[in-house]
Motif scaffolding. Structure first.
Motif, short mmCIF file in Angstrom:
data_model
loop_
_atom_site.label_atom_id
_atom_site.label_comp_id
_atom_site.label_asym_id
_atom_site.label_seq_id
_atom_site.Cartn_x
_atom_site.Cartn_y
_atom_site.Cartn_z
N ALA A 1 0.82 -1.25 0.17
CA ALA A 1 0.19 0.04 0.12
C ALA A 1 0.84 1.26 -0.10
O ALA A 1 0.28 2.50 -0.26
CB ALA A 1 -0.79 -0.09 1.23
N TYR A 2 2.09 1.26 0.46
CA TYR A 2 2.71 2.42 0.46
C TYR A 2 3.33 2.66 -1.09
O TYR A 2 3.90 4.07 -0.96
CB TYR A 2 4.16 2.29 1.29
N TYR A 3 2.94 2.12 -1.99
CA TYR A 3 3.03 2.39 -3.21
C TYR A 3 2.15 3.96 -3.72
O TYR A 3 2.23 4.53 -4.79
CB TYR A 3 2.65 1.42 -4.39
N TYR A 4 1.21 3.81 -2.75
CA TYR A 4 0.01 5.01 -3.00
C TYR A 4 0.27 5.91 -1.88
O TYR A 4 -0.70 6.51 -1.52
CB TYR A 4 -1.44 4.24 -2.89
N PHE A 5 1.40 6.13 -1.37
CA PHE A 5 1.67 7.40 -0.67
C PHE A 5 1.05 8.53 -1.20
O PHE A 5 0.63 9.46 -0.34
CB PHE A 5 3.08 7.40 -0.61
N GLY A 6 1.20 8.86 -2.58
CA GLY A 6 0.72 10.06 -3.06
C GLY A 6 -0.63 10.38 -2.99
O GLY A 6 -1.33 11.45 -2.89
N LYS A 7 -1.51 9.19 -3.06
CA LYS A 7 -2.97 9.17 -2.75
C LYS A 7 -3.09 9.71 -1.36
O LYS A 7 -3.92 10.68 -1.10
CB LYS A 7 -3.80 8.04 -2.85
N ASP A 8 -2.53 8.87 -0.37
CA ASP A 8 -2.88 9.12 1.26
C ASP A 8 -1.75 8.57 1.89
O ASP A 8 -1.65 7.24 1.79
CB ASP A 8 -4.03 8.66 1.41
N PRO A 9 -0.90 9.31 2.64
CA PRO A 9 0.10 8.61 3.40
C PRO A 9 -0.65 7.80 4.58
O PRO A 9 0.28 6.67 4.92
CB PRO A 9 0.80 9.77 4.09
N ILE A 10 -1.68 7.75 5.04
CA ILE A 10 -2.27 6.73 5.84
C ILE A 10 -2.12 5.19 5.16
O ILE A 10 -2.18 4.37 6.14
CB ILE A 10 -3.83 7.34 6.08
N LEU A 11 -2.07 5.20 4.14
CA LEU A 11 -2.19 3.81 3.29
C LEU A 11 -0.77 3.13 3.71
O LEU A 11 -0.92 1.93 3.66
CB LEU A 11 -2.27 3.92 1.84
N CYS A 12 0.29 3.74 4.15
CA CYS A 12 1.53 3.26 4.46
C CYS A 12 1.48 2.33 5.80
O CYS A 12 2.28 1.61 5.93
CB CYS A 12 2.45 4.27 4.62
#
Lengths: 347, 347
Positions: B81-92
């Motif tokens: 999910a950290y691939y989507y840091f740009g969407k929302d850091p909470i995913l990390c």
């Protein structure tokens, strides 16, 4: 041209099996693992493959689970193989041996190393197909009425332990005692027992040991990561459809990771509670650990000299440990150590 | 009187689903995890629930897997999910964050703590039901052309990393670079890149980094235990029979433990090979680690101040870490440390 095989009704037969656990209900993590496994199998098979789970002693005594599966009295069991040290010490490599693999290393050996093949060969003699199905993580060294300051303090110590640990500790003068869980507390109180090793904080807190033997030692070097296994009677297993065989394999792996996660999650809070109740934490002094290491090395050499099968599994297992530990020290070890040191600084 | 529900044919419908992985075939551990998962589901369902797996880029670009599952272009994805840091850091928090949980702690948080509930809430916004399905263990810090001796050596360093690590490292003067796997080696060779972090020894050895950037640092403090998750489109998931839902849950857990076991087993030998090929191991100097810790603390505070949802998950996750680490230091830490010291002595 080939035609896909038709799906017959008997590809998913209704089965009612029984599983005997070596653990009592009060150990909700360990007994709970077999309950979780049975529920997963039932859910995945749409209620067709039913496994009834029985806690220790209800239909099979805790130390007779392997026998009962071998004789097909029950189709399945859930047990730590080191309970059967008396049958053959080689079985202990399926659970834990002194200064052996930690939980992650054990999974590496079983799932991607030679461990599964070697242990399947061992269990074949008992007409059992084995599956890793749970790990406690590294256990505690136990509860002691008096502090252990030197190797000499082990001499004559009446210590509740068994199997491989008992064999090694006896070389250091310890007098191992085998006692059922319910008898430990009174024996400690009366002084007929000096110390007891059980599991770790979450399980230990249920027995109130802190009140009579407050010195809580670590690490439990005879169980750096104790694996519990599922036993399936080999004849019954062979009769299963492939889909049910797959469910057993997959659910046992799932239960393996889930049980360790439960222990890890619950031990932290339990340790805090125990300290609040008067437990005093101690690390075994280094000379005690080194003497134990030397005693274990001696026992391994004796057993290897006596039995080439033991030697073969021992050498593979310990060779695995010797190759893994240097790597675990690098990334994992330095990471854990640094985070730990920063959190201590913060306080 | 009640009657057992009859089993209808549609209780086990034939399904053909697609799963897009964020990983290329060359990463046989990570891409292999989705293949193993698909095989388990097929085997358990008697070939009725079929999942075709696609490596990164074949039908979906590696960084677009979450989007594709959300849009139901594909039913399933396997991605960190950290691939989507740009969407929302909470995913990390579903993968790894700087100085966060190690692999076992992550399983404890997800399977027996608050992690699953919290991350399910996060993924609900993407119409995804998530399942932990793999962990790399603690990663390495990466390959550096020149030694990192002080915090000042990070200034201007062109470092291939992304997401949360990039954000934290940029506070120390690092210039994060996002590069696809195939472009890293030439960039290191030309000097347009000074350093690269990838995964760990087993994966890293496939790229020959040691030849152009021999200084191999540890630990990868931004990935103390990187979790990869299975994403299932929520609408498709709800339509599944209960037995298939159970298979997904159980097989994802099974794949989770098996992937970590593979990494653990294979990294040890790979590290030895890399050292044979000229890699020089270094631990990041303590002042560098402490400066990184302070920078991470600052970034967490900024993100928490900006977003109460981030703060809620952050506080739960870090509170979990702070409670777990002292326990892990006791039995596990002392055990690993002692065994490690004895093996070093033996040599």
């Amino acid at each position: 041209a080939t035609v896909a095989a038709p799906v017959f009704a008997q590809d998913a037969p209704t089965l009612n099996w029984r599983l005997a656990s070596s653990f009592p209900k009060v150990l909700d993590t360990l007994f709970g693992a077999s309950e979780q496994f049975a529920k997963q199998i039932s859910d995945m098979s749409g209620g067709k493959f039913n496994i009834r789970t029985f806690p220790a002693g209800e239909i099979v005594p805790p130390l007779a689970v392997l026998d009962a599966v071998q004789k097909n009295t029950i189709e399945m069991g859930h047990s730590p193989a080191y309970y059967y040290f008396g049958k053959d010490p080689i079985l202990c490599f399926d659970t834990a041996v002194p200064f052996g693999l930690n939980a992650r290393q054990m999974n590496g050996w079983m799932y991607d190393g030679d461990g599964m093949k070697l242990m399947r060969d061992v269990f074949k003699a008992y007409d059992v197909v084995n599956f890793p199905m749970g790990n406690t993580g590294c256990q505690m060294g136990g509860w002691f009425r008096n502090e252990i300051k030197t190797v000499a303090d082990l001499k004559g110590l009446k210590f509740r332990t068994a199997g491989f640990a008992g064999e090694v500790l006896s070389r250091l003068g310890v007098v191992p005692q085998q006692l059922a869980a319910g008898d430990i507390y009174p024996a400690l109180e009366k002084g007929t027992l000096d110390a007891v090793e059980f599991v770790g904080p979450y399980d230990d807190q249920k027995f109130g040991f802190a009140k009579v033997a407050k010195h809580y030692y670590y690490p439990g070097w005879w169980e750096g990561g104790a694996q519990v296994s599922l036993y399936v009677n080999a004849g019954e297993y062979q009769k299963l459809p492939e889909s049910y065989k797959a469910m057993i394999d997959v659910a046992s792996r799932s239960t393996n990771v889930t049980l360790l996660a439960r222990y890890d999650n619950r031990n932290a809070a339990a340790l805090k509670n125990l300290i609040g109740q008067g437990a005093v934490l101690h690390q075994f002094p280094r000379p005690v650990l080194e003497a134990s290491w030397d005693a274990a090395t001696l026992v391994y050499a004796e057993m290897s000299a006596k039995d080439p099968k033991f030697k073969a599994v021992h050498d593979n297992y310990m060779g695995y440990r010797d190759a893994q530990v240097p790597w675990f020290r690098v990334a994992e070890g330095s990471y854990d150590g640094f985070v730990s040191s920063m959190l201590q600084k913060k306080k």
